[in-house]
Design a protein around this motif. Structure first.
Motif, PDB file in Angstrom:
ATOM      1  N   LEU A  18       9.377  21.029  14.370  1.00 53.99           N
ATOM      2  CA  LEU A  18       8.279  20.084  14.181  1.00 53.99           C
ATOM      3  C   LEU A  18       7.667  19.803  15.545  1.00 53.99           C
ATOM      4  CD1 LEU A  18      10.119  17.670  11.716  1.00 53.99           C
ATOM      5  CD2 LEU A  18       8.378  19.356  11.117  1.00 53.99           C
ATOM      6  N   ASP A  19       6.746  20.657  15.940  1.00 53.53           N
ATOM      7  CA  ASP A  19       6.185  20.565  17.286  1.00 53.53           C
ATOM      8  C   ASP A  19       5.442  19.262  17.537  1.00 53.53           C
ATOM      9  OD1 ASP A  19       7.180  23.078  17.883  1.00 53.53           O
ATOM     10  OD2 ASP A  19       5.354  24.104  17.248  1.00 53.53           O
ATOM     11  N   ASN A  20       4.843  18.715  16.501  1.00 53.07           N
ATOM     12  CA  ASN A  20       4.054  17.493  16.677  1.00 53.07           C
ATOM     13  C   ASN A  20       4.837  16.228  16.377  1.00 53.07           C
ATOM     14  OD1 ASN A  20       1.713  18.962  17.358  1.00 53.07           O
ATOM     15  ND2 ASN A  20       1.299  19.351  15.185  1.00 53.07           N
ATOM     16  N   GLY A  21       6.144  16.361  16.264  1.00 56.11           N
ATOM     17  CA  GLY A  21       6.962  15.194  16.014  1.00 56.11           C
ATOM     18  C   GLY A  21       7.024  14.818  14.546  1.00 56.11           C
ATOM     19  N   LEU A  22       7.725  13.736  14.248  1.00 52.58           N
ATOM     20  CA  LEU A  22       7.949  13.301  12.870  1.00 52.58           C
ATOM     21  C   LEU A  22       7.700  11.802  12.770  1.00 52.58           C
ATOM     22  CD1 LEU A  22       9.179  14.075  10.008  1.00 52.58           C
ATOM     23  CD2 LEU A  22      11.371  13.295  10.946  1.00 52.58           C
ATOM     24  N   ARG A  23       6.983  11.401  11.745  1.00 52.91           N
ATOM     25  CA  ARG A  23       6.781   9.966  11.521  1.00 52.91           C
ATOM     26  C   ARG A  23       6.700   9.692  10.023  1.00 52.91           C
ATOM     27  NH1 ARG A  23       1.604   8.163  10.378  1.00 52.91           N
ATOM     28  NH2 ARG A  23      -0.008   9.786  10.348  1.00 52.91           N
ATOM     29  N   LEU A  24       6.953   8.459   9.656  1.00 48.47           N
ATOM     30  CA  LEU A  24       6.911   8.057   8.255  1.00 48.47           C
ATOM     31  C   LEU A  24       5.653   7.237   7.992  1.00 48.47           C
ATOM     32  CD1 LEU A  24       8.416   7.791   5.471  1.00 48.47           C
ATOM     33  CD2 LEU A  24       9.232   5.585   6.320  1.00 48.47           C
ATOM     34  N   ASN A  25       4.866   7.671   7.029  1.00 49.36           N
ATOM     35  CA  ASN A  25       3.731   6.885   6.549  1.00 49.36           C
ATOM     36  C   ASN A  25       4.273   5.991   5.437  1.00 49.36           C
ATOM     37  OD1 ASN A  25       1.486   5.918   5.118  1.00 49.36           O
ATOM     38  ND2 ASN A  25       0.254   7.721   5.605  1.00 49.36           N
ATOM     39  N   PHE A  26       4.621   4.758   5.773  1.00 52.83           N
ATOM     40  CA  PHE A  26       5.303   3.883   4.818  1.00 52.83           C
ATOM     41  C   PHE A  26       4.423   3.584   3.611  1.00 52.83           C
ATOM     42  CE2 PHE A  26       7.109  -0.048   3.127  1.00 52.83           C
ATOM     43  CZ  PHE A  26       8.456   0.261   3.130  1.00 52.83           C
ATOM     44  N   GLY A  27       3.120   3.458   3.841  1.00 49.01           N
ATOM     45  CA  GLY A  27       2.215   3.188   2.727  1.00 49.01           C
ATOM     46  C   GLY A  27       2.213   4.308   1.708  1.00 49.01           C
ATOM     47  N   GLN A  28       2.153   5.560   2.195  1.00 49.17           N
ATOM     48  CA  GLN A  28       2.186   6.700   1.287  1.00 49.17           C
ATOM     49  C   GLN A  28       3.559   6.856   0.645  1.00 49.17           C
ATOM     50  OE1 GLN A  28       0.035   8.573  -0.067  1.00 49.17           O
ATOM     51  NE2 GLN A  28       1.470   9.992  -1.049  1.00 49.17           N
ATOM     52  N   PHE A  29       4.589   6.506   1.391  1.00 47.94           N
ATOM     53  CA  PHE A  29       5.970   6.509   0.890  1.00 47.94           C
ATOM     54  C   PHE A  29       6.077   5.652  -0.371  1.00 47.94           C
ATOM     55  CE2 PHE A  29      10.088   4.093   1.488  1.00 47.94           C
ATOM     56  CZ  PHE A  29      10.949   5.110   1.089  1.00 47.94           C
ATOM     57  N   ILE A  30       5.495   4.456  -0.325  1.00 49.02           N
ATOM     58  CA  ILE A  30       5.512   3.555  -1.477  1.00 49.02           C
ATOM     59  C   ILE A  30       4.528   4.016  -2.546  1.00 49.02           C
ATOM     60  CG2 ILE A  30       5.057   1.197  -2.259  1.00 49.02           C
ATOM     61  CD1 ILE A  30       7.658   1.477  -0.682  1.00 49.02           C
ATOM     62  N   ALA A  31       3.385   4.542  -2.113  1.00 54.90           N
ATOM     63  CA  ALA A  31       2.364   4.981  -3.069  1.00 54.90           C
ATOM     64  C   ALA A  31       2.861   6.140  -3.932  1.00 54.90           C
ATOM     65  CB  ALA A  31       1.096   5.394  -2.325  1.00 54.90           C
ATOM     66  N   ARG A  32       3.606   7.068  -3.336  1.00 48.60           N
ATOM     67  CA  ARG A  32       4.144   8.174  -4.139  1.00 48.60           C
ATOM     68  C   ARG A  32       5.075   7.653  -5.219  1.00 48.60           C
ATOM     69  NH1 ARG A  32       7.908  12.167  -5.446  1.00 48.60           N
ATOM     70  NH2 ARG A  32       9.618  10.839  -4.773  1.00 48.60           N
ATOM     71  N   LYS A  33       5.906   6.696  -4.860  1.00 50.55           N
ATOM     72  CA  LYS A  33       6.796   6.065  -5.841  1.00 50.55           C
ATOM     73  C   LYS A  33       6.005   5.438  -6.966  1.00 50.55           C
ATOM     74  CE  LYS A  33       7.683   1.984  -5.363  1.00 50.55           C
ATOM     75  NZ  LYS A  33       7.106   0.699  -5.859  1.00 50.55           N
ATOM     76  N   ASP A  34       4.934   4.737  -6.623  1.00 51.50           N
ATOM     77  CA  ASP A  34       4.089   4.108  -7.647  1.00 51.50           C
ATOM     78  C   ASP A  34       3.471   5.158  -8.573  1.00 51.50           C
ATOM     79  OD1 ASP A  34       4.643   1.629  -6.572  1.00 51.50           O
ATOM     80  OD2 ASP A  34       2.810   1.546  -5.372  1.00 51.50           O
ATOM     81  N   GLY A  35       3.097   6.297  -7.989  1.00 50.36           N
ATOM     82  CA  GLY A  35       2.526   7.378  -8.798  1.00 50.36           C
ATOM     83  C   GLY A  35       3.527   7.953  -9.783  1.00 50.36           C
ATOM     84  N   VAL A  36       4.771   8.069  -9.347  1.00 53.08           N
ATOM     85  CA  VAL A  36       5.834   8.551 -10.244  1.00 53.08           C
ATOM     86  C   VAL A  36       6.022   7.588 -11.406  1.00 53.08           C
ATOM     87  CG1 VAL A  36       8.311   9.015 -10.424  1.00 53.08           C
ATOM     88  CG2 VAL A  36       7.034   9.844  -8.432  1.00 53.08           C
ATOM     89  N   VAL A  37       6.029   6.289 -11.103  1.00 52.60           N
ATOM     90  CA  VAL A  37       6.179   5.276 -12.148  1.00 52.60           C
ATOM     91  C   VAL A  37       5.019   5.340 -13.136  1.00 52.60           C
ATOM     92  CG1 VAL A  37       6.205   2.793 -12.603  1.00 52.60           C
ATOM     93  CG2 VAL A  37       7.566   3.725 -10.727  1.00 52.60           C
ATOM     94  N   LYS A  38       3.804   5.437 -12.615  1.00 51.06           N
ATOM     95  CA  LYS A  38       2.628   5.480 -13.484  1.00 51.06           C
ATOM     96  C   LYS A  38       2.662   6.694 -14.402  1.00 51.06           C
ATOM     97  CE  LYS A  38      -2.423   5.324 -13.429  1.00 51.06           C
ATOM     98  NZ  LYS A  38      -3.653   5.273 -12.579  1.00 51.06           N
ATOM     99  N   SER A  39       3.102   7.824 -13.874  1.00 49.07           N
ATOM    100  CA  SER A  39       3.196   9.042 -14.680  1.00 49.07           C
ATOM    101  C   SER A  39       4.174   8.858 -15.828  1.00 49.07           C
ATOM    102  CB  SER A  39       3.630  10.218 -13.803  1.00 49.07           C
ATOM    103  OG  SER A  39       3.787  11.394 -14.573  1.00 49.07           O
ATOM    104  N   ASN A  40       5.295   8.199 -15.550  1.00 49.38           N
ATOM    105  CA  ASN A  40       6.298   7.979 -16.592  1.00 49.38           C
ATOM    106  C   ASN A  40       5.824   6.987 -17.646  1.00 49.38           C
ATOM    107  OD1 ASN A  40       9.288   9.189 -16.110  1.00 49.38           O
ATOM    108  ND2 ASN A  40       8.231   8.981 -14.174  1.00 49.38           N
ATOM    109  N   THR A  41       5.187   5.909 -17.219  1.00 46.40           N
ATOM    110  CA  THR A  41       4.717   4.923 -18.200  1.00 46.40           C
ATOM    111  C   THR A  41       3.588   5.500 -19.052  1.00 46.40           C
ATOM    112  OG1 THR A  41       3.247   3.938 -16.529  1.00 46.40           O
ATOM    113  CG2 THR A  41       5.418   2.936 -16.807  1.00 46.40           C
TER     114      THR A  41
END
Length: 468
Positions: free
Chosen positions: A75-98
């Motif tokens: 990972l030449d450019n380093g690694l970071r966590l986009n916390f907003g997208q981290f939570i948003a993906r979870k929300d998308g999974v929930v919405k798909s299931n409901t």
């Protein structure tokens, strides 16, 4: 307005929606009642599904940080966590299931009524939603209202700094530190989520082991693995209080030696279990009896003391597992239909979605010792598994407990990669009373994680392991 149904299901979690669908398949006119605006209950909205979404995301992050270099991935450019997208993906999974549940209700012609269900008598249910109210009439009722997080004396969940798993799944930002009260399934899963992304996590557990309801060897192995993530686990410690100090929470507890200690963290997550949720059902009006702990009393047919009212899942005795509720829901629908289904409660598997995963079915070694049941044990480490080596997932083991007289499999306990999936084979074998010899003589694909089972069965049967 009055609507008549054959079966009315109260609660739309895994038990509720499964029971409604099975009843509709059997030809009944069915309604399902849900107090919230989305179907799916705790599991789909604020439990199993979103938690596993975050667990998977954080496992990817952790492997990228700690293991990608070993695989030659840089990972030449380093690694970071986009916390907003981290939570948003979870929300998308929930919405798909409901959304999927909404489709299933329409497909099976199940009427969905949003609001709080409350018994008027044993044939009528009032559904209140804001200022509106309807009365539903039913021949049979299935109570599937699930559970809510519980707490302990001295600790009040304020949903701000002192939170439950529900709030932990949707925090506004990544916390720097977190104290988790309780080292059971929810506690260790949430600890894994946050520790992997760099949060300083401390678990305070009252007993002397993690996941205390499971085989003790699993708890010991998990303790070591969580330690590798930097999680500090304080066993044999009793929490006395937790206070919201504005920007942080302060937790006071007595450690294993009885000395009072104090920890300050951004959040205090309370994960000490859940309680049956029957609030608002007005069970007294209909005469449904409950236990002292609030759970609904049922007989072997999951029928309450009121003949046409049944209860399933977290509101009755037994482990609070989504798949247990699903099995019970199908059971009730088929009992009403005049069939004779069965549930073997000893063979309902338990799973913890840490990494490695933990999975168990049948008796623990401690239970067999306590009851004086003779057994032989076979254990095989994943460090000797070719598949585990190839994936760099060598932590863990498979342990099988076998009756020395007939070769009956008494219990299977797995701490290792994909344990949640591998355990299914053992559930099938135990359900149909397949012997340990049968289990090691069948063909296992190579290389796979499941081969560890084969070698464990061989060892428990007095033979040596033959696979790598």
């Amino acid at each position: 307005m009055e609507n008549q149904y054959d079966i009315i299901v109260i609660g739309s979690g895994p038990g509720g929606y499964t029971g409604a669908i099975r009843a509709a398949q059997l030809g009944y006119k069915v309604a399902i009642i849900e107090k919230y605006s989305t179907l799916g209950g705790t599991c789909t909205n604020v439990g199993c599904i979103p938690a596993k979404a975050l667990l998977d995301s954080t496992e990817h992050f952790h492997k990228a940080k700690e293991e990608f270099g070993l695989h030659g991935i840089e990972l030449d450019n380093g690694l970071r966590l986009n916390f907003g997208q981290f939570i948003a993906r979870k929300d998308g999974v929930v919405k798909s299931n409901t959304s999927g549940l909404n489709y299933l209700m329409k497909k099976n012609k199940i009427d969905v009524h949003t609001g709080l269900g409350s018994f008027i008598d044993n044939t009528r249910l009032r559904v209140s939603n804001g200022g509106t109210e309807i009365i539903l009439t039913g021949k049979y009722f299935m109570i599937a209202t699930g559970s809510k997080p519980s707490s302990i004396p001295g600790v009040t969940i304020d949903k701000k700094r002192i939170i439950s798993s529900t709030e932990a799944l949707s925090l506004p930002g990544q916390p720097k530190s977190m104290v988790i009260i309780g080292g059971g399934v929810i506690g260790v899963e949430m600890a894994s989520v946050f520790a992997r992304i760099g949060t300083e996590v401390t678990i305070i557990e009252y007993t002397d082991t993690l996941i205390p309801t499971m085989d003790r060897e699993l708890g010991k192995a998990l303790f070591k693995t969580l330690g590798k993530l930097g999680i500090k686990t304080l066993l044999g410690s009793k929490v006395k209080s937790a206070d919201n100090m504005g920007e942080q929470a302060v937790v006071k507890f007595d450690d294993h030696s009885g000395k009072e200690q104090e920890i300050t963290a951004d959040y205090c997550l309370v994960a000490v279990g859940r309680r049956a949720y029957t609030d608002g059902l007005n069970l007294k009006a209909v005469g449904v009896e409950t236990e002292k702990n609030g759970k609904v009393k049922v007989d072997s047919q999951l029928r309450t003391n009121v003949d046409n009212i049944y209860a399933i899942g977290d509101v009755i005795a037994g482990p609070m597992l989504a798949h247990k509720a699903e099995d019970e829901a199908v059971f009730v629908a088929e009992v009403i239909n005049g069939q004779k289904p069965h549930i073997n409660y000893n063979l309902i598997p338990s799973v913890v979605y840490t990494w490695p995963e933990v999975a168990s079915v049948g008796a623990t070694e401690e239970e067999l010792k306590a009851s004086g049941v003779p057994y032989s044990s076979g254990s095989f480490p994943y460090s000797a598994s070719g598949r585990a080596r190839a994936a760099n997932d060598t932590d863990g083991f498979v342990k099988v407990l076998v009756s020395p007289r007939y070769g009956e499999v008494l219990g299977v306990h797995i701490f290792g990669p994909r344990a949640a999936d591998v355990i299914a084979q053992s559930v099938v074998g135990m359900e149909y009373e397949v012997t340990a010899e049968d289990m090691y003589r069948i063909s296992y694909a190579h290389p796979t994680y499941s081969e560890a089972l084969k070698d464990a069965y061989l060892i428990a049967s007095g033979q040596g392991a033959i696979n790598i």
